[in-house]
Write a protein that holds these residues in place. Structure first.
Motif, PDB file in Angstrom:
ATOM      1  N   ALA A 158      67.255   1.719  54.544  1.00 26.55           N
ATOM      2  CA  ALA A 158      68.380   2.657  54.516  1.00 26.55           C
ATOM      3  C   ALA A 158      67.880   4.076  54.279  1.00 26.55           C
ATOM      4  O   ALA A 158      66.874   4.292  53.609  1.00 26.55           O
ATOM      5  CB  ALA A 158      69.364   2.262  53.431  1.00 26.55           C
ATOM      6  N   THR A 159      68.631   5.009  54.828  1.00 23.23           N
ATOM      7  CA  THR A 159      68.220   6.405  54.781  1.00 23.23           C
ATOM      8  C   THR A 159      69.177   7.269  53.969  1.00 23.23           C
ATOM      9  O   THR A 159      68.741   8.142  53.234  1.00 23.23           O
ATOM     10  CB  THR A 159      68.165   6.964  56.225  1.00 23.23           C
ATOM     11  N   ASP A 160      70.462   7.015  54.114  1.00 26.33           N
ATOM     12  CA  ASP A 160      71.386   7.995  53.529  1.00 26.33           C
ATOM     13  C   ASP A 160      71.888   7.589  52.144  1.00 26.33           C
ATOM     14  O   ASP A 160      71.765   6.447  51.710  1.00 26.33           O
ATOM     15  CB  ASP A 160      72.554   8.290  54.474  1.00 26.33           C
ATOM     16  N   ASP A 161      72.440   8.564  51.442  1.00 22.36           N
ATOM     17  CA  ASP A 161      72.835   8.379  50.055  1.00 22.36           C
ATOM     18  C   ASP A 161      73.895   7.305  49.877  1.00 22.36           C
ATOM     19  O   ASP A 161      73.884   6.563  48.906  1.00 22.36           O
ATOM     20  CB  ASP A 161      73.374   9.697  49.477  1.00 22.36           C
ATOM     21  N   PHE A 162      74.808   7.228  50.831  1.00 22.33           N
ATOM     22  CA  PHE A 162      75.909   6.280  50.702  1.00 22.33           C
ATOM     23  C   PHE A 162      75.378   4.848  50.590  1.00 22.33           C
ATOM     24  O   PHE A 162      75.699   4.103  49.665  1.00 22.33           O
ATOM     25  CB  PHE A 162      76.851   6.419  51.898  1.00 22.33           C
ATOM     26  N   ALA A 163      74.506   4.468  51.521  1.00 21.69           N
ATOM     27  CA  ALA A 163      73.954   3.109  51.502  1.00 21.69           C
ATOM     28  C   ALA A 163      73.057   2.904  50.285  1.00 21.69           C
ATOM     29  O   ALA A 163      73.072   1.846  49.653  1.00 21.69           O
ATOM     30  CB  ALA A 163      73.170   2.854  52.782  1.00 21.69           C
ATOM     31  N   LEU A 164      72.295   3.920  49.936  1.00 25.23           N
ATOM     32  CA  LEU A 164      71.363   3.778  48.816  1.00 25.23           C
ATOM     33  C   LEU A 164      72.090   3.614  47.491  1.00 25.23           C
ATOM     34  O   LEU A 164      71.679   2.824  46.642  1.00 25.23           O
ATOM     35  CB  LEU A 164      70.411   4.971  48.768  1.00 25.23           C
ATOM     36  N   ASP A 165      73.189   4.343  47.307  1.00 28.25           N
ATOM     37  CA  ASP A 165      73.982   4.198  46.077  1.00 28.25           C
ATOM     38  C   ASP A 165      74.509   2.773  45.948  1.00 28.25           C
ATOM     39  O   ASP A 165      74.498   2.171  44.872  1.00 28.25           O
ATOM     40  CB  ASP A 165      75.169   5.167  46.072  1.00 28.25           C
ATOM     41  N   THR A 189      63.970  -1.041  35.330  1.00 26.64           N
ATOM     42  CA  THR A 189      64.483  -0.030  36.236  1.00 26.64           C
ATOM     43  C   THR A 189      64.215  -0.438  37.675  1.00 26.64           C
ATOM     44  O   THR A 189      63.219  -1.114  37.961  1.00 26.64           O
ATOM     45  CB  THR A 189      63.861   1.352  35.923  1.00 26.64           C
ATOM     46  N   VAL A 190      65.135  -0.038  38.563  1.00 25.38           N
ATOM     47  CA  VAL A 190      64.955  -0.284  39.990  1.00 25.38           C
ATOM     48  C   VAL A 190      64.430   0.992  40.628  1.00 25.38           C
ATOM     49  O   VAL A 190      65.049   2.048  40.521  1.00 25.38           O
ATOM     50  CB  VAL A 190      66.296  -0.688  40.656  1.00 25.38           C
ATOM     51  N   GLY A 191      63.263   0.909  41.243  1.00 33.68           N
ATOM     52  CA  GLY A 191      62.705   2.040  41.986  1.00 33.68           C
ATOM     53  C   GLY A 191      62.954   1.815  43.455  1.00 33.68           C
ATOM     54  O   GLY A 191      62.295   0.990  44.094  1.00 33.68           O
ATOM     55  N   LEU A 192      63.962   2.515  43.993  1.00 32.91           N
ATOM     56  CA  LEU A 192      64.351   2.300  45.381  1.00 32.91           C
ATOM     57  C   LEU A 192      63.541   3.217  46.289  1.00 32.91           C
ATOM     58  O   LEU A 192      63.497   4.437  46.062  1.00 32.91           O
ATOM     59  CB  LEU A 192      65.852   2.585  45.501  1.00 32.91           C
ATOM     60  N   LEU A 193      62.897   2.631  47.290  1.00 34.07           N
ATOM     61  CA  LEU A 193      62.063   3.410  48.210  1.00 34.07           C
ATOM     62  C   LEU A 193      62.697   3.363  49.599  1.00 34.07           C
ATOM     63  O   LEU A 193      62.496   2.406  50.359  1.00 34.07           O
ATOM     64  CB  LEU A 193      60.644   2.826  48.259  1.00 34.07           C
ATOM     65  N   PRO A 194      63.494   4.378  49.942  1.00 35.52           N
ATOM     66  CA  PRO A 194      64.187   4.367  51.226  1.00 35.52           C
ATOM     67  C   PRO A 194      63.266   4.717  52.395  1.00 35.52           C
ATOM     68  O   PRO A 194      62.099   5.050  52.199  1.00 35.52           O
ATOM     69  CB  PRO A 194      65.263   5.441  51.048  1.00 35.52           C
ATOM     70  N   ASP A 195      63.816   4.608  53.598  1.00 37.23           N
ATOM     71  CA  ASP A 195      63.097   5.038  54.809  1.00 37.23           C
ATOM     72  C   ASP A 195      61.831   4.242  55.047  1.00 37.23           C
ATOM     73  O   ASP A 195      60.796   4.794  55.436  1.00 37.23           O
ATOM     74  CB  ASP A 195      62.710   6.520  54.691  1.00 37.23           C
TER      75      ASP A 195
END
Ligand SMILES: Cc1cc2nc3c(=O)[nH]c(=O)nc-3n(C[C@H](O)[C@H](O)[C@H](O)COP(=O)(O)O)c2cc1C
Length: 257
Positions: A158-165, A189-195
């Protein structure tokens, strides 16, 4: 199952506080377990896990690298590994007992995995189901996993804030609260790495997903430079993070999410 002692107010068993545990035989406070959940050794996930392990080593940690696929971990629950509610001292299967020792030894645990269907891959879920078992991860007023810190390093296309939130809040509930804090960890803690993919994934609020053409050339180089930088910063911040008291107090000692 004749009785369930999970809610017992007092620890009537032989629950050992983590700091007194003979299985933690490395240098105190300096053991890390890096758990990798990916089927390809040339994947971005596996590479990211290797880099995280190197960062931990550079920070002075002894690192145990657990690649669930390469080690042939079987995520399927067995009768031998079912919790026995009458016996939190139960001896589980040889495979699970050896994984329990590795988990007990770790001061820091870093799980590295791709997000699949807004969750962890089945092999990682199976590791938690079988290894984070009754008597070890829950069922004691003095949790044996107390004092440990956890990073869930999650690769997402996922790339955008909406999906990442959306992904972040789902993982916060299930992984931080449902697994780590419930099991007595001091910090999670969750470290989310998008893209994580060359094809960027974008979503509209009505749920439509757009997949861009693959990035190439300088744009691709920049995408992955940012990805690796974010991964590095996330691991660095985790290594130096301290536990927020309010959270650990809320979930410790058999508290339920
Ligand atoms: C079965 C499956 C389900 C997926 N579900 C999601 C998802 O829910 N959210 C997301 O952001 N990415 C999702 N992805 C994309 C993966 O997270 C992405 O391919 C991975 O992070 C890329 O890293 P890798 O090359 O190491 O596999 C999914 C991929 C697969 C194969």
């Amino acid at each position: 199952m004749t009785s369930d002692t999970r809610d017992a107010p007092e620890d009537i068993g032989v629950g050992r506080a983590a700091e007194n545990d003979p299985d933690r035989n490395g240098e105190a406070g300096r053991n890390a377990l890096v758990v990798v959940a990916h089927h390809r050794t040339d994947s971005l996930t596996t590479y990211t896990a290797r880099r995280a392990a190197e960062q931990l080593q550079e920070a002075g940690y002894h690192v145990d690298e657990l690649n669930l696929y390469s080690e042939g971990f079987d995520p399927r629950m067995t009768v031998e590994d079912e919790p026995d509610w009458d016996n939190r001292e139960k001896t589980y299967s040889v495979e699970v007992e050896s994984h329990m020792k590795r988990l007990l030894k770790a001061d820091l645990v870093v799980a590295v995995f791709p997000i699949w269907w807004v969750h962890i891959p089945a092999i990682l879920k199976g590791w938690i189901d079988r290894v984070w078992n009754y008597g070890l991860a829950y069922g004691r007023s003095q949790p044996r996993l107390a004092g440990k810190r956890m990073l869930w390093l999650a690769l997402s296309s996922a790339t955008d804030d909406f999906a990442l939130d959306f992904i972040r809040s789902a993982l916060d509930v299930s992984l931080n609260q449902g697994v780590a804090y419930y099991s007595g960890f001091d910090f999670s803690t969750v470290g989310l790495l998008p893209d994580s993919e060359e094809h960027r994934h974008r979503f509209t609020k009505d749920g439509t997903m757009y997949i861009d053409a693959a990035s190439i050339g300088a744009e691709r180089d920049e995408q992955y430079r940012q990805f690796h930088q974010r991964a590095k910063t996330t691991v660095d911040e985790f290594i130096t993070a301290t536990a927020p008291e309010a959270v650990s107090a809320q979930f410790r000692a058999g508290g339920r999410p």
